[in-house]
Design an enzyme around this catalytic site. Structure first.
Site, PDB file in Angstrom:
ATOM      1  N   CYS A 337      18.677   2.905 -27.940  1.00 26.07           N
ATOM      2  CA  CYS A 337      19.742   2.662 -26.985  1.00 26.07           C
ATOM      3  C   CYS A 337      20.961   2.483 -27.657  1.00 26.07           C
ATOM      4  O   CYS A 337      21.730   3.363 -27.182  1.00 26.07           O
ATOM      5  CB  CYS A 337      19.460   1.575 -26.067  1.00 26.07           C
ATOM      6  N   ARG A 366       9.547  -1.913 -35.845  1.00 30.66           N
ATOM      7  CA  ARG A 366       9.546  -3.366 -35.883  1.00 30.66           C
ATOM      8  C   ARG A 366       8.534  -4.006 -36.751  1.00 30.66           C
ATOM      9  O   ARG A 366       7.537  -3.666 -36.604  1.00 30.66           O
ATOM     10  CB  ARG A 366       9.399  -3.676 -34.180  1.00 30.66           C
ATOM     11  N   GLN A 384       9.040   6.138 -29.366  1.00 29.80           N
ATOM     12  CA  GLN A 384       9.118   6.047 -27.774  1.00 29.80           C
ATOM     13  C   GLN A 384       9.467   7.293 -27.131  1.00 29.80           C
ATOM     14  O   GLN A 384      10.418   7.996 -27.688  1.00 29.80           O
ATOM     15  CB  GLN A 384      10.188   4.645 -27.321  1.00 29.80           C
ATOM     16  N   ASP A 386      11.761   7.840 -24.882  1.00 28.95           N
ATOM     17  CA  ASP A 386      12.593   7.149 -24.450  1.00 28.95           C
ATOM     18  C   ASP A 386      13.906   8.069 -23.797  1.00 28.95           C
ATOM     19  O   ASP A 386      14.216   9.023 -24.046  1.00 28.95           O
ATOM     20  CB  ASP A 386      13.603   6.563 -25.637  1.00 28.95           C
ATOM     21  N   HIS A 388      17.939   7.238 -21.721  1.00 26.42           N
ATOM     22  CA  HIS A 388      18.948   6.485 -21.148  1.00 26.42           C
ATOM     23  C   HIS A 388      19.876   7.256 -20.157  1.00 26.42           C
ATOM     24  O   HIS A 388      20.211   8.245 -20.402  1.00 26.42           O
ATOM     25  CB  HIS A 388      19.639   5.656 -22.309  1.00 26.42           C
ATOM     26  N   LYS A 472      13.524  -5.778 -15.149  1.00 24.78           N
ATOM     27  CA  LYS A 472      12.874  -4.432 -15.198  1.00 24.78           C
ATOM     28  C   LYS A 472      11.650  -4.253 -14.316  1.00 24.78           C
ATOM     29  O   LYS A 472      11.257  -5.302 -13.667  1.00 24.78           O
ATOM     30  CB  LYS A 472      12.394  -4.278 -16.684  1.00 24.78           C
ATOM     31  N   HIS A 518      17.244   2.158 -18.619  1.00 22.41           N
ATOM     32  CA  HIS A 518      16.344   2.334 -20.071  1.00 22.41           C
ATOM     33  C   HIS A 518      15.159   2.763 -19.223  1.00 22.41           C
ATOM     34  O   HIS A 518      14.736   2.043 -18.183  1.00 22.41           O
ATOM     35  CB  HIS A 518      16.178   1.111 -20.790  1.00 22.41           C
TER      36      HIS A 518
END
Ligand SMILES: [Zn+2]
Ligand SMILES: [Zn+2]
Length: 648
Positions: A337, A366, A384, A386, A388, A472, A518
């Site tokens: 992000c 992570r 991910q 991902d 945005h 979320k 997200h």
């Protein structure tokens, strides 16, 4: 008389002091036989507790989670009694019910215990159960409770009681056995008909590795032997479908100690599978107006301080990387992000330009403790799917709904049909856990609830499950073995636009903050593929299979014809390979079955002469002979059944 309100809203007048079981019997004797636990005014009570005021009563059977919890909690008492009888002098600590069964943590002192003793303990438990001993809850003063365990020399229970308030302490008695307990039992031990002790593990007292290591015994119990048998069969099936086992057998991925723990290595077949999944989503995203972006795997520490991720992950994550001369500090990217915010910031925007939808298959890192790592589901580096979305407040509702459509398309194409959704909101009691203003949180929470309602999703609202930067919508999928997985998440975020000072020029010519969404339908590629493997047992939807067809030669004489068949299938974009090893046809079929190849094509003299093929379907057997063209058409029709075009 007192008035007892039942879940359907009806009110029953009963004698003062009537028990939940009395109320159950007044509904029907048959129903009462199935009632195993109860709650009164939202507090767990015993079915034998006299009711002394008006209130609402819920009666639970084995079919409800609350019923199972009471059943397994009570079973833990029976386990503890069996252990005390078989191993005098042991010290009991805690023994809660869990999602599937129960455990008890015990200090066995110097007495040895191993898996081979479990059967004896199970037998003892069943013997106790047959006695139909009633569970009864008894209040105790703190002093008496401490005295009871001090006399036994059980320092664990003493420590537990020291942390309890006087006046709240209760014991549970059944048969000759007593344990410190808050309550919530089944009526008597006789209901426990089947028990299986599943495993023994080490567990630190209070989960702290500086404390003594206790022995944890896991078990599960059922009201019917048949249910235990079915459960054990399911466990067996889950073992067969374990993605770590299948991933190895199907040559999809591997791990190397030398590369590092929790860092998956994708083998050619796995990489091809993953690429197909990525292309599938990219195609749909393109139609939905997403633009692909790419960002590096590291970023300056300041970037994540700005985003708030450093505060969240910093101390408890990989250490910063420092440059040798400039004194710069970088972190492995924990999330994509912040990078996407800076892409948005690369030029000024007008409201007419929005929404901007930036998508990236972004790899993030992570830190997870080595003991927490598990196959592809808990890793240290993962990718991910991902994206945005930066939009105006007016666009939020439609954008959110469009993302829901995309997630549902992904699930539909991959055979996840059974799912429900969860709206995760902040815990109103703990505002310090979240960043951003209360006003923005409320707006975001309402936006999610409205979109989910308009899309007619069935959803539960759960407080305290939100991300630290926004609420979320999570999709919970049930797999073929009935296990629930969280897959796919959509989050509204008012906070990062604020922190990164993102703006657009509105129709009023003034600068405004965009809202950020997200979203990741797969979540992470690693975890998604693991779940898909366990859901399908490796029998992926046909469109995704690494090899859709295996061409098996009856002997080396037919290699040339096999190559011709391969060529024709490839012209129809069917993934096939030729097995021309010097093996018997029986062996080749077995291997293709093991490999879960959906279709086998056998070529020999007759086929070559007629220009046909003999077809077999995985786990079903022969489909007879057909022309190559007819087979190719059939395969392509089958593929279209599972994967549809994404239409916006
Ligand atoms: Zn209890
Ligand atoms: Zn994000």
């Amino acid at each position: 008389m007192i008035g007892i309100t039942l879940p359907d809203g009806s009110v029953k007048q009963v004698e003062l002091g009537a028990t939940p079981m009395d109320v159950a019997k007044s509904i029907s004797e048959g129903f009462a036989r199935n009632v195993i636990s109860a709650s009164f005014n939202n507090t767990t009570v015993e079915v034998s507790t006299p009711l002394t005021e008006d209130g609402s009563l819920v009666l639970y059977t084995w079919k409800q989670d609350e019923g199972k919890k009471a059943f397994w909690h009570s079973s833990a008492h029976v386990l503890a009694q069996a252990l005390e009888e078989l191993y005098p002098g042991i010290k009991l600590t805690i023994g809660p019910a869990i999602d599937n069964g129960f455990y008890y943590d015990v200090d066995f002192g110097s007495q040895p215990i191993s898996e081979k003793d479990l059967q004896t303990i199970e037998k003892k438990m069943i013997d106790i159960s047959r006695g139909k001993f009633e569970f009864s809850l008894r209040e105790s003063s703190k002093a008496d409770a401490l005295d009871y365990y001090k006399k036994q020399g059980n320092e664990y229970k003493v420590e537990l009681i020291e942390n309890l308030e006087d006046g709240t302490i209760t014991f549970c008695d059944h048969a000759t056995f007593t344990d410190l307990c808050r309550g919530g039992h089944i009526p008597n031990t006789g209901i426990i008909k089947a028990v299986k002790l599943l495993s023994i593990a080490g567990a630190y007292w209070r989960g702290d590795e500086n404390n003594i290591q206790l022995t944890r015994i896991y078990g599960i119990s059922f009201p019917k032997q048949k249910e235990l048998t079915e459960y054990l069969a399911l466990l067996e099936e889950a073992k067969k479908r374990d993605h770590r086992k299948l991933g190895k057998e199907l040559e999809l991925f591997t791990f190397s100690r030398r590369v590092g723990q929790g860092l998956p290595l994708w083998l050619p077949k796995g990489a091809a599978l993953r690429e197909r999944l990525e292309n599938f989503l990219k195609k749909a995203q393109k139609k939905a107006g997403y633009e692909t972006v790419m960002t590096p795997h590291i970023g300056q520490k300041e970037l994540y301080v700005t985003s708030g991720h450093y505060e969240k992950y910093g101390e408890d994550s990989f250490r910063p990387i420092k440059t040798p001369h400039e004194g710069e500090e970088f972190l492995l990217k924990p999330m994509n992000c912040p990078h996407h915010c800076e892409i948005y910031n690369s030029k000024p925007w007008s409201y007419r330009d929005l929404p901007k939808r930036y998508a990236e298959f972004g790899t993030v890192y992570r830190y997870e403790q080595s003991g927490e790592l598990h196959g592809l589901t808990r890793v240290r580096g993962f990718t991910q799917d991902d994206a945005h979305i930066f939009c105006t407040p007016d666009q939020l509702n439609q954008e959110f709904k469009d993302v829901i459509d995309l997630v549902l398309y992904v699930f539909g194409s991959l055979g996840f049909e059974d799912f429900h959704t969860q709206v995760s909101l902040r815990d109103p009691e703990k505002p310090e856990k979240y960043i951003g203003s209360l006003e923005n949180w409320e707006k975001a929470e309402n936006a999610i609830i409205n979109a989910a309602t308009e899309k007619e999703l069935e959803f539960d609202i759960v407080y305290g499950e939100a991300a630290f930067y926004g609420p979320k919508l999570d999709f919970m999928v049930k797999d073929a073995l009935g296990r629930t997985w969280q897959l796919g998440t959509i989050q509204v975020d008012y906070n990062l636009p604020e922190r990164f000072e993102l703006t657009y020029k509105g129709s009023d010519n003034k600068l405004h903050r965009p809202i950020m969404i997200h979203r990741a339908p797969f979540g992470s590629m690693e975890r998604f593929i693991a779940i898909l493997l366990e859901h399908t047992g490796g029998n992926f939807p046909l469109w995704l299979m690494p090899e859709q067809v295996s061409i098996l030669t009856l002997s080396e004489k037919y290699e040339k014809y096999a190559k011709k068949v391969l060529n024709l299938l490839e012209n129809h974009e069917i993934r096939a390979l030729v097995d021309d090893r010097n093996e018997t046809i029986g062996r080749k079929i077995r291997d293709a079955e093991m490999n879960k190849t959906p279709y086998m094509v056998i070529v020999g003299e007759q086929e070559e002469k007629d220009g046909t093929i003999s077809v077999r379907k995985h786990s079903e057997g022969t489909m007879g002979s057909m022309s190559i063209e007819a087979f190719a058409d059939y395969i392509n029709k089958e593929i279209k059944k599972t994967i549809k075009e994404f239409n916006v």
